[in-house]
Design an enzyme around this catalytic site. Sequence first.
Site, PDB file in Angstrom:
ATOM      1  N   ASP A  52      42.882 -44.237  49.550  1.00 12.62           N
ATOM      2  CA  ASP A  52      42.431 -44.213  50.939  1.00 12.62           C
ATOM      3  C   ASP A  52      43.475 -44.871  51.834  1.00 12.62           C
ATOM      4  OD1 ASP A  52      40.049 -43.149  49.992  1.00 12.62           O
ATOM      5  OD2 ASP A  52      38.972 -45.048  50.080  1.00 12.62           O
ATOM      6  N   LYS A  53      43.421 -44.558  53.093  1.00 15.64           N
ATOM      7  CA  LYS A  53      44.376 -45.093  54.067  1.00 15.64           C
ATOM      8  C   LYS A  53      44.438 -46.618  54.023  1.00 15.64           C
ATOM      9  CE  LYS A  53      45.481 -44.859  58.978  1.00 15.64           C
ATOM     10  NZ  LYS A  53      45.110 -44.291  60.284  1.00 15.64           N
TER      11      LYS A  53
END
Length: 168
Positions: A39-40
């Site tokens: 995920d970011k």
Amino acid sequence: LNKPCGILTAARDAKQPTVLDLLPDVYRSCGCMPVGRLDKDTTGLLLFTTDGELAHRLLSPKRHVAKTYAFRVKFPLSEKDISELQSGVDIGGYFTKPCTVTLTDEREGHITLTEGKYHQIKLMMEAVHNQITYLERITFGPLSLDPALSRGEWRELTDAEIMALNQS
């Protein structure tokens, strides 16, 4: 690559920096792609390859390749929470497979999964009424995050590491 926070795990994006932007042009031009996603806001170990077969083997649910994450949550985790997480929890119509959770204190620890659903660890913590505040992948199969790599730095794998991955 030791992936920093705020970078997308994608080949390209018109608006935001991606993990491929952290690599020299030679790797982008040869078709090097990330193995799986982080995920970011998740940091840590991210592998790249041009070997599609290897990437498929490492990501295939049938192979049960373990990935360990260091985490921090908003609220203390109880023994009941840990038991539920380890047994599997409902993350929106899907029950997660058993995993291992080890606490280093009441709000921090390590979780080892053999699957990788979208936002899985965040959703698992939400299932026990908690919230991830920090997440870092520290192992992928037989490999551990190189402590010599700062965030955003990368290195090529050694022959021994490549051999270990191929045996995963």
